[in-house]
Design an enzyme around this catalytic site. Structure first.
Site, PDB file in Angstrom:
ATOM      1  N   LYS A 156       0.847  -1.341   0.004  1.00  0.00           N
ATOM      2  CA  LYS A 156       0.130   0.080   0.116  1.00  0.00           C
ATOM      3  C   LYS A 156       0.795   1.188   0.042  1.00  0.00           C
ATOM      4  CE  LYS A 156      -3.972   1.892   2.486  1.00  0.00           C
ATOM      5  NZ  LYS A 156      -4.877   1.614   3.810  1.00  0.00           N
ATOM      6  N   SER A 190      -9.749   2.203   2.839  1.00  0.00           N
ATOM      7  CA  SER A 190      -8.886   2.701   2.147  1.00  0.00           C
ATOM      8  C   SER A 190      -7.763   2.018   1.035  1.00  0.00           C
ATOM      9  CB  SER A 190      -8.191   3.807   2.769  1.00  0.00           C
ATOM     10  OG  SER A 190      -7.126   3.063   3.641  1.00  0.00           O
ATOM     11  N   SER A 238      -9.666  -0.518   6.941  1.00  0.00           N
ATOM     12  CA  SER A 238      -9.078  -0.189   5.672  1.00  0.00           C
ATOM     13  C   SER A 238      -8.481  -1.518   5.019  1.00  0.00           C
ATOM     14  CB  SER A 238      -8.256   1.058   5.444  1.00  0.00           C
ATOM     15  OG  SER A 238      -8.867   2.110   5.800  1.00  0.00           O
TER      16      SER A 238
END
Ligand SMILES: [Zn+2]
Lengths: 525, 504
Positions: free
Chosen positions: A91, A166, A190
Site C-alpha cells: 500500500k 482505503s 481499511s
C-alpha cells in the site's frame, strides 16, 4: 449468482497460485522467482489499466530481487523466509526508499522517501519481491478508494463497483491475481472492509503487533499495518514476516509474534471443538443488507457445525464507536497532516518569490489535499479546539475506554467474537461520494477493534444472494491473541472450500478487461 | 515596525515601585547535553554545517516516529529533584500544534498537563545576602525547534525578509522547560531577583552536569513574563512575555525596562497589550513582537506516538541518592573549610570568584591567599578591563604558581603583583615572567649583607638606636635596603640580617 465464472484456469498459471504454493515451487526450484515475478508483472500489464490497483510498479527492482533469491537458492542457501521469492504489493502509505510513496495524494506526488518503513525492510530481508505500490484513498481516508488523487481502483468482481477502502488497491490486486500477497493498513477497517468486498483475506493485527515506523500516519493511535492475501495461511505467513517488536516504534509491543501460522495449521483440521464464539448483537440487524446477514448466519452455522460453541454477546458501547472514531481519527489526522506545508518535501504551490511562507503553506494545502482530507482536518481541528476538547475529543476517549471494557467483558466468556465485516457488499462507484455519512457507515463493524486495539480479520464468507458479490466474516480476538482468530478463520475457510469445491476467489469473473480500460476522467467521482 | 520610530515613554523607576507591584514569571529553557537528540539518534551538538545532524525523525518526514531518549528523562528527573519537585509517577507527552517553518512536524512534542516534575522551589541569594524562595510550578520535557535565518529585510525577523533559510540541526534537541509560579512581593528588587534566579538555576544545572548552560549559544534561554498591579490591587495585571534575553545582565535589564514601560502605559490610562516582546541587547529595550489578538490555541492532545513515561520509585530514589553536591551545599562546605564569615562568603560569591578560588586551591594554593588575590587585586584588574573575572587571561593554576613562589620566598607580594601583571599582559607562564623581567628575590645573603652594611653606615644614628635595643628603628634600615635592591629583596630576611648585624 448473476455472473458465471469462466473456465478454470490452467494450473500452470502462476498468478492463480497461493503464496505458500508459489514459495514451495520456488524453494524446490521447480519454478524460478524470476518466472513468478514476471508472470505477475505481465498480469499487471494486462489487467491493471482496467483495475488500477497500482499507483507505481517497479519491474526492475522486483526482477533484481527475484534474481537474487534464485541465485541464493542455486548456491544452496536456505530461503530467507517461508515466503522468499514470492511477490507482494505494498500500500502506498508505507515508505519505500527511493520509490515513490504518495499516500494517494497530490501532496506527495514525486516524493522519494530516503528510508524504508520497517514493514518494507522486513519484506526485503525475508526475500519477498515488491512489485509496486497500491492505490488508496488519500492518506487512507475513505472506504472506496475513490478519494485517491490518482483515480479510483475498481473491484475485479464488478468493475463498476468499489473495491473498498482505503486499501482498495491492495485487495483488488489480490482479487485480480496481480499479486498473491499485499500489505494494507487499517485505521477503521481499511484492510478488512476491502478484503470483504473483494472476497479476499484481510487482517488487522493487534495494535502494536506490526511496526508503524514508515507508515505515513493518518491516526496514530488507530493505524495498524497488516497482511492481505487470498488464503488464511498466506496471511499468517506474511503476518509472521512483518510482525514483531520494533524499537523504532514506541507503541510496538515487546513480545513475540503470536503463533499465527501454527494456529492456521491447527484450524485447517476443521475442528473447532472447545472454541467459544461470541456473536455481537450490536453488529447485525437493521440497516444491514439482507444477503449479507443471510451469509453471516450461514457462517455462524458452519462454525457451530465445526464444533464451536456459539453464544450471543452484547457490547452496548459499540453503538457509539462510529461517532467516537470520527472525532479521534480526524483529531489526530489534523495534527499528523500539519507537516505537509511545502517547506521540506512534496508539493509547493505559489512560491513566486513574493509570497510569504504562510501564504505558500496555505496555497499548497488548498491545492494539495482533496475534499475528504480537508473535511477531516477541519473536523479534527475543531474537535481539539480549546473549549471543545472535553466535549469532543475527551468524550470520544471515554467511549473508547467503554468499548475496551465491552471487549474485555466479552472475552471473559468467549475466545473470539464474530460479525459481518461490512453492512453491505461493494457499492457502485460514485454512489456514496457525495454522502460522507453513508460512506462512513461502511466501517460500522470494523471500527470497534481499532478503538480497542485488539486483533480482527475478515475472511471470505460466500457471495450475497441478491447481487452475487463477496461478503466477509469478521473474526475478532483479544490483544496479542491473534492466533485465535486465525484458527477459527482457517477452519471456516477449509469448510467452505470443501462445500463449494474450491476457493471462492477462483470464481472472480474473467471480465473483458479491455472494455473497461478507459480513462480515469470518465469515472463519475 | 513602528517601534523603532516611535519614542516609548518610560516611567522613572523609583516612581514605578512606589505606585506598582511587579509580578514576575520566568520560563527557562535548558538544552540538555545528551549525546543524542530527544526522539532520535542524531548527534546533539551545537552548530555544524546546516542540516547535517538530521534524520527522518527530527526532520518529521512522513512515516517517521519518535522514541524517547532515556538519558533525557533521567536528566529531567535529576533537575526536578534538585529543584525540590515532586516527580510524576506517570506522565505523558503532548502535541503543541502550531505552524512555523522551523518546526518540521508543525507541532512540538512537549508536555502539557502531565509534566514530569511539579511543585518545587529554589532559594535564590541576592547580592546583599537576602534569600528569596522562588516557587517552581513545573519542569517538563520537550524538543527544540530548528533555526530560521531570515535573509534581507532590516529586522532579522520573518516579516520583511526576502527569503529564509532553515537549519534543522537543532530540531529535536532535548529541552527542559522550567516554569516558576508567579513571583510576587519583590518590589524594587524584582529585576535583581530575576537575574539571581537565572544565575542560581544556571549554577544548579551546571553542577548537575546536564547542560552546557551557555546563554550566548542558546543552551539556556529565559523568557521573562512581567506584569504590574497597582499597589494594593488584588488581581494581577496583563503580562508581556519578553524573549531573546541572552545574558544574565539582560534578564535584569529586560525586567526593569518592562516595568518602566508598562508603568508609563498604565499611568497614561493605557492598557498593557498581552504580547510577546523582543529584547534588544544594544538598546536595553523591548519591542513588540507578535500581538496575540486572539490567544493562540495550541490544540494540545496526548502524543499518540509515544507511550507514557512512568519512572519507577526505585529509579527516582536512586537518582536522588546520587545527585552531586548542589551549589548551596557546596557553599556551606566551602565556608567551613575555608573558615569564612558570612560577609566574606557573600563577597566571594558576588565577585563570581567561588569557582576560581576553588580551582586555585585545588592547584595547591592556600584558601586565604587564593581568595585574597581573586577578590581584591584580580577583581580590580577585571573591572579596569571591563571583563568578567573568569575571562581574565590568567588561570587558577598560574595564580597558584605565583602564590607558591611567594610562599617559598622567591617573590615578595609586590613582585608577585608584577608577575601577575606580566601573565595578564600575555608574557607567558609565571616562571617565564619572573625570568624575563628579572623579578627574582635577592636571596644571596652576602649581597644583602653588603647592602645592609652600607645602609647602617649611611645612617649611624639609627644603627646606634638598634644596637641599644630599639628594634623598631630597624624599619628605616630595611626600607633603605629594599630601595637599594629595587624591591627584589625579601623584607623579612633583610630585617633578620639587620638585627643580627646590630646584635651580633
Ligand atoms: Zn534525527
Amino acid at each position: 449468482m448473476s455472473q458465471t465464472s469462466s473456465p478454470e484456469p490452467a494450473n500452470t498459471d502462476l498468478t492463480r497460485l497461493a503464496a505458500a504454493e508459489l514459495a514451495e515451487l520456488v524453494h524446490s526450484r521447480q519454478v524460478s522467482a524470476v518466472e513468478v515475478t514476471q508472470a505477475h508483472l505481465d498480469r499487471i500489464a494486462e489487467v491493471d489499466p482496467a483495475v488500477h490497483a497500482f499507483l507505481h510498479t517497479d519491474a526492475e527492482n522486483a526482477l533484481a530481487t527475484a534474481r537474487q533469491v534464485d541465485q541464493d537458492l542455486a548456491a544452496g542457501q536456505a530461503p530467507a523466509s517461508p515466503l522468499a521469492g514470492v511477490p507482494v504489493a505494498v500500500k502506498d502509505v508505507l515508505t519505500t526508499e527511493g520509490t515513490p510513496t504518495t499516500c494517494g495524494s497530490r501532496m506527495l506526488e514525486g516524493w522519494l522517501p530516503p528510508y524504508d518503513s520497517t514493514v518494507v525492510r522486513r519484506l526485503r530481508a525475508a526475500g519477498l519481491v515488491i512489485l509496486g505500490k497500491t492505490n488508496m484513498d488519500e492518506f487512507a481516508m475513505g472506504s472506496s478508494t475513490e478519494n485517491s488523487a490518482f483515480g479510483p481502483t475498481r473491484n475485479p468482481w464488478d468493475l463498476d463497483r468499489i473495491p473498498g477502502g482505503s486499501g482498495g488497491g491492495s485487495s483488488a490486486a489480490l482479487a485480480a491475481f496481480e499479486a498473491p500477497l499485499a500489505i494494507g493498513t487499517d485505521t477503521g477497517g481499511s484492510i478488512r472492509q476491502p478484503g470483504a468486498v473483494t472476497g479476499t483475506v484481510g487482517v488487522k493485527p493487534t495494535y502494536g503487533g506490526v511496526s508503524r515506523y514508515g507508515l505515513v500516519a493518518f491516526s496514530s493511535s488507530l493505524d495498524q499495518a497488516g497482511p492481505c492475501a487470498r488464503t488464511v495461511l498466506d496471511a499468517a505467513l506474511l503476518h509472521e514476516v512483518i510482525g514483531g517488536h520494533d524499537p523504532l516504534d514506541s507503541t510496538s509491543i515487546d513480545q513475540p509474534v503470536p503463533p499465527v501460522v501454527a494456529a492456521v495449521r491447527e484450524g485447517a483440521t476443521g475442528d473447532l471443538r472447545g472454541v467459544r464464539v461470541g456473536v455481537v448483537t450490536q453488529l447485525s440487524g437493521e440497516g444491514y443488507q439482507p444477503g449479507v446477514l443471510r451469509s453471516f448466519h450461514a457462517a455462524v452455522d458452519t462454525l457451530r457445525e465445526l464444533g464451536a460453541e456459539v453464544v450471543e454477546v452484547s457490547c452496548p458501547s459499540f453503538q457509539y464507536a462510529l461517532s467516537a472514531y470520527y472525532l479521534i481519527a480526524p483529531s489526530e489526522c489534523s495534527s499528523n497532516l500539519a507537516r505537509f506545508d511545502a517547506m521540506r518535501y512534496g508539493l509547493r504551490v505559489g512560491d513566486d518569490g513574493n509570497r510569504s511562507a504562510e501564504e505558500v503553506m496555505s496555497l499548497t494545502r488548498e491545492a494539495g489535499f482533496g475534499p475528504e482530507v480537508k473535511r477531516r482536518i477541519m473536523l479534527g481541528t475543531y474537535a481539539l479546539s480549546s473549549g471543545y476538547y472535553d466535549a469532543y475529543y475527551g468524550s470520544a476517549q471515554k467511549v473508547r475506554t467503554l468499548i475496551k471494557r465491552d471487549f474485555d467483558a466479552a472475552f471473559e466468556n468467549v475466545d473470539v467474537l464474530v460479525s459481518p465485516t461490512t453492512p453491505t457488499t461493494a457499492f457502485r462507484l460514485g454512489e456514496r461520494v457525495n454522502d460522507p455519512m453513508a460512506m462512513y457507515l461502511a466501517d460500522l463493524c470494523t471500527i470497534p477493534a481499532n478503538l480497542a486495539g485488539n486483533a480482527a480479520l475478515s475472511v471470505p464468507s460466500g457471495l450475497s444472494d441478491e447481487d452475487g458479490l463477496p461478503v466477509g466474516l469478521q473474526v475478532m480476538a483479544p490483544v496479542m491473541q491473534d492466533h485465535r482468530m486465525y484458527r477459527v478463520a482457517a477452519a471456516y475457510e477449509v469448510a467452505r472450500n470443501a462445500a463449494e469445491g474450491g476457493p471462492q476467489i477462483q470464481r472472480v469473473p474473467q471480465a473483458d478487461w479491455s472494455a473497461h480500460n478507459r480513462a480515469q476522467s470518465e469515472v463519475a467521482v | 515596525m513602528s517601534a523603532s520610530v516611535a519614542v516609548t515613554e518610560l516611567m522613572d523607576y523609583d516612581e514605578v515601585v512606589q505606585r506598582f507591584d511587579p509580578v514576575l514569571g520566568l520560563e527557562v529553557h535548558v538544552e540538555l547535553s545528551t549525546n543524542t537528540k530527544m526522539f532520535c539518534g542524531c548527534e546533539n551538538a551545537f552548530g555544524g554545517e546546516p542540516n547535517t545532524k538530521v534524520c527522518p525523525v527530527c526532520l518529521g518526514l512522513p512515516g517517521s516516529l519518535p522514541v524517547v531518549n532515556g538519558k533525557a528523562v533521567e536528566s529531567a528527573i535529576r533537575i526536578g529533584l534538585a529543584l525540590n519537585c515532586d516527580i510524576a509517577e506517570w506522565c505523558r507527552f503532548a502535541r503543541k500544534n502550531y505552524f512555523y517553518p522551523d518546526m518540521p512536524k508543525n507541532f512540538q512534542t512537549s508536555q502539557y498537563d502531565e509534566p514530569i516534575a511539579v511543585n518545587g522551589w529554589l532559594d535564590v541569594v541576592l547580592d546583599d545576602g537576602e534569600v528569596v524562595r522562588v516557587e517552581i510550578e513545573r519542569a517538563h520535557m520537550e524538543e527544540d525547534t530548528g533555526k530560521s535565518l531570515h535573509v534581507g529585510g532590516s529586522t532579522g525577523r520573518i516579516h520583511g525578509a526576502e527569503h529564509s533559510l532553515l537549519d534543522y540541526n537543532r530540531a529535536g534537541v532535548p529541552l527542559i522547560e522550567i516554569v516558576t509560579k508567579p513571583i510576587v512581593g519583590t518590589g524594587a528588587r524584582a529585576p535583581e531577583v530575576a537575574r539571581a534566579y537565572v544565575t542560581a538555576l544556571r549554577d544548579l544545572l551546571r553542577a548537575l552536569g546536564v547542560s552546557d548552560v551557555r546563554m550566548d549559544q542558546g543552551s539556556l534561554r529565559c523568557d521573562a513574563n512581567v506584569s504590574l498591579m497597582a499597589k494594593g490591587a488584588a488581581e494581577f495585571g496583563t503580562r508581556t512575555e519578553t524573549k531573546n534575553v541572552n545574558s544574565l545582565r539582560s534578564v535584569e535589564r529586560a525586567v526593569r525596562y518592562e516595568m518602566t514601560r508598562q508603568a508609563a502605559v498604565l499611568a497614561n490610562g493605557g492598557r498593557v497589550v498581552q504580547e510577546t516582546r523582543h529584547f534588544d541587547e544594544s538598546t536595553g529595550s523591548t519591542s513588540s513582537g507578535r500581538t496575540k489578538e486572539t490567544a493562540e490555541d495550541y490544540r494540545y492532545f496526548p502524543e499518540p506516538d509515544l507511550v507514557p513515561v512512568a519512572p519507577s520509585r526505585e529509579w527516582v530514589e536512586e537518582l536522588r541518592a546520587t545527585l552531586p553536591e548542589l551549589p548551596w551545599e557546596r557553599l556551606k562546605r566551602i565556608q567551613t573549610e575555608w573558615q569564612l564569615t558570612d560577609p566574606e562568603l557573600r563577597d566571594l560569591v558576588n565577585a563570581g570568584a567561588v569557582e576560581l578560588v576553588a580551582e586555585t586551591v585545588a592547584a595547591g594554593a592556600g584558601p586565604a591567599e587564593a581568595r585574597s588575590w581573586w577578590v581584591s587585586y584580580l577583581t580590580q584588574q577585571a573591572n579596569t578591563r571591563g571583563v568578567d573575572l573568569a575571562d581574565l587571561p590568567i588561570t587558577p593554576v598560574q595564580l597558584a604558581r605565583v602564590i607558591a613562589l611567594v610562599a617559598e620566598g622567591s617573590l615578595t607580594n609586590k613582585l608577585a603583583r608584577e608577575v601577575v601583571d606580566g601573565v595578564l599582559a600575555g608574557e607567558g607562564e609565571p616562571d617565564q615572567v619572573v625570568e624575563a623581567r628579572g623579578l627574582k628575590v635577592v636571596s644571596d645573603d652576602s649581597a644583602l649583607l653588603a647592602a645592609v652594611d652600607e645602609a647602617l653606615a649611611a645612617q649611624p644614628d639609627i644603627a646606634e638606636k638598634i644596637r641599644s635595643g630599639k628594634v623598631a628603628a630597624a624599619g628605616a634600615i630595611v626600607g633603605a635596603v629594599m630601595k637599594a635592591t629595587k624591591g627584589q629583596a625579601d623584607a623579612k630576611r633583610v630585617r633578620e640580617l639587620v638585627l643580627s648585624r646590630c646584635t651580633g
